[in-house]
Scaffold this active site. Structure first.
Site, mmCIF file in Angstrom:
data_model
loop_
_atom_site.group_PDB
_atom_site.id
_atom_site.type_symbol
_atom_site.label_atom_id
_atom_site.label_comp_id
_atom_site.label_asym_id
_atom_site.label_seq_id
_atom_site.Cartn_x
_atom_site.Cartn_y
_atom_site.Cartn_z
ATOM 1 N N GLU A 149 0.853 -1.197 0.000
ATOM 2 C CA GLU A 149 0.000 0.000 0.000
ATOM 3 C C GLU A 149 0.884 1.239 0.000
ATOM 4 O O GLU A 149 0.414 2.351 0.252
ATOM 5 C CB GLU A 149 -0.967 -0.009 1.179
ATOM 6 C CG GLU A 149 -0.326 -0.193 2.526
ATOM 7 C CD GLU A 149 -1.344 -0.253 3.641
ATOM 8 O OE1 GLU A 149 -2.182 0.651 3.710
ATOM 9 O OE2 GLU A 149 -1.292 -1.201 4.429
ATOM 10 N N CYS A 163 -3.387 -3.501 4.380
ATOM 11 C CA CYS A 163 -2.444 -4.500 4.914
ATOM 12 C C CYS A 163 -2.849 -5.929 4.578
ATOM 13 O O CYS A 163 -2.183 -6.882 4.988
ATOM 14 C CB CYS A 163 -2.303 -4.329 6.422
ATOM 15 S SG CYS A 163 -1.776 -2.673 6.870
ATOM 16 N N HIS A 168 -2.190 -9.715 12.347
ATOM 17 C CA HIS A 168 -1.621 -8.519 11.722
ATOM 18 C C HIS A 168 -1.320 -7.560 12.872
ATOM 19 O O HIS A 168 -2.198 -7.258 13.684
ATOM 20 C CB HIS A 168 -2.662 -7.910 10.766
ATOM 21 C CG HIS A 168 -2.345 -6.505 10.372
ATOM 22 N ND1 HIS A 168 -1.133 -6.155 9.817
ATOM 23 C CD2 HIS A 168 -3.047 -5.339 10.497
ATOM 24 C CE1 HIS A 168 -1.116 -4.849 9.600
ATOM 25 N NE2 HIS A 168 -2.254 -4.337 9.998
#
Ligand code: COA
Length: 389
Positions: free
Chosen positions: A80, A112, A234
């Site tokens: 990104e 993400c 994450h």
């Protein structure tokens, strides 16, 4: 049934880091807010000569050590912080690695979550062509801006997953559950090199998505907390994953809960020092867990991928027999330990020395050239990448 999974894990970060206690002092904040409240000790700092392409290429090179480049059919790069709105960063990566022209190169974007999409498509491909391999990469530089709340959760790095039908490290299971819903928690308009984030709302959406997926996963598979040796998340900052883990801990018996807690700590160890690497962050947690704790072959691990905006996926993976001999903890720790510490002044200077968003030529500061690949500058609107000496 697919047996596909991860054969090798490569990692790269920059050669500089900022100590979060120095940042806290300079911002007039109690250092424990960053080190305990958010859970971050350091963050890698990127000079303009390091970007998502150079980091991706360095991580891919690391994953390819001792491997036959002739077996690779595709490079799928989740990012990104891509360097071009049109051309895939993976095309530059292929050139820097010297891979043959027959390789297919694509960039994937969903905040993400991008690297998880890359991994998923890589696995589908190698399942159908069992003698071929695919590189799935997550590479990013997390930039929120000087003196912003998000500043404490920046970082830079890349993880490259070499995928095959007969994986040496991890078999990825087919128990994938997905969730997508529009949310204005974090985004980056094309005119800006920094993200816009509503951090508290983003935490809410992340936790809600985990809850919904975990509930659905349990219903679909019949598995529960007791069936897992570790939960990976994450981790834009360590506290975020810990909040999600708490939901699972409530359902585990005390022994299992203790095990999951200590393995979470192992999974957050690299990220606490490298910082947020956006799309590669979940896979940095995986690498950190495998390289800093002893899990038995056959252990089942849960992975929660989240990309703001928002999309999430929960799936599991199983460790292969002899997996630890395919890891490289010394090399990866050396990359982290070998970084030079910068003070807040130097960090602020590097943060502001960003490529101009106009057609003018630009040269990167040679004093910061480091690592196997670098951006030398921009000439005639073309990025000039080169291999290090
Ligand atoms: N000692 C210990 N802990 C402290 C503290 C101190 N002196 N001061 C504050 N804290 C704790 C707070 O209690 C809070 O913990 P909690 O969340 O468990 O309650 C934590 O530190 C953060 O404090 P907060 O006041 O919420 O910080 P903030 O308003 O500056 O924002 C973030 C923190 C993480 C929300 C912000 O850095 C951010 O937006 N980051 C980006 C997040 C992101 O990228 N999201 C999208 C990707 S998933």
């Amino acid at each position: 049934m697919s047996e596909a999974g991860i054969d090798r894990i490569g990692f790269a970060t920059t050669s500089l880091f900022l100590d979060m206690r120095d940042l806290a002092k300079s911002r007039g904040v109690d250092p424990e807010k960053y080190t305990v409240g958010i859970g971050q000790a350091e963050q890698s700092v990127a000079p303009s000569s390091q970007d998502s392409v150079t980091l991706a290429a360095a991580a891919a090179r690391d994953a390819m050590k001792g491997e036959d480049p002739g077996e690779v059919d595709m490079i799928l790069m989740g990012t990104e912080s891509g360097v071009d709105a049109s051309r895939a960063g993976a095309v530059y990566v292929k050139e820097l690695l010297g891979l043959p022209d027959r390789v297919r190169c694509v960039e994937l974007k969903q905040a993400c979550y991008g690297a998880t999409a890359a991994l998923s498509w890589a696995l589908d491909y190698v399942s159908m062509r069992p003698r071929r391999k695919v590189l799935a990469i997550g590479s990013d530089i997390a930039r929120y801006g000087l003196n912003t709340p998000g500043e404490a959760t920046q970082g830079a790095g890349a993880v490259a997953l070499l995928c095959s039908a007969d994986p040496k490290i991890l078999k990825v299971e087919e128990d994938r559950e997905f969730l997508t819903a529009l949310a204005a928690d974090f985004w980056r308009p094309t005119y800006s090199d920094c993200a816009i984030v509503d951090g508290h709302y983003s935490t809410e959406v992340y936790l809600e998505f985990f809850s919904r997926l975990w509930k659905r996963y349990k219903e679909e598979t019949g598995r529960g907390a007791q069936d897992f040796e570790a939960f990976l998340f994450h981790l834009p900052f360590a506290k975020m994953g810990l909040k999600a883990l708490r939901e699972v801990l409530k359902e585990a018996d005390p022994d299992r809960a203790e095990k999951l807690r200590s393995r979470f700590e192992a999974s957050a160890a690299y990220g606490r020092r490298v910082g947020n690497i956006y799309s590669g962050s979940l896979y940095l947690s995986l690498l950190s867990l495998l390289e800093s704790s002893l899990l038995e072959a056959g252990s089942r691990i849960a992975l929660f991928s989240y990309g703001s905006g928002a999309e999430a996926e929960l799936f599991s993976a199983t460790l292969q027999e002899g997996y630890s001999s395919f890891l490289a903890p010394e090399r990866h720790l050396a990359a982290i330990n070998g970084r030079r510490k910068v003070g807040v002044g130097e960090y602020e200077h590097l943060f502001s020395d960003f490529l101009p968003s106009s057609p003018q030529d630009y040269s990167c500061d040679e004093r910061y050239f480091a690592g196997p690949f670098r951006l030398a500058g921009v000439k005639g609107q073309k990025r000039q990448y080169e291999a290090g000496m």
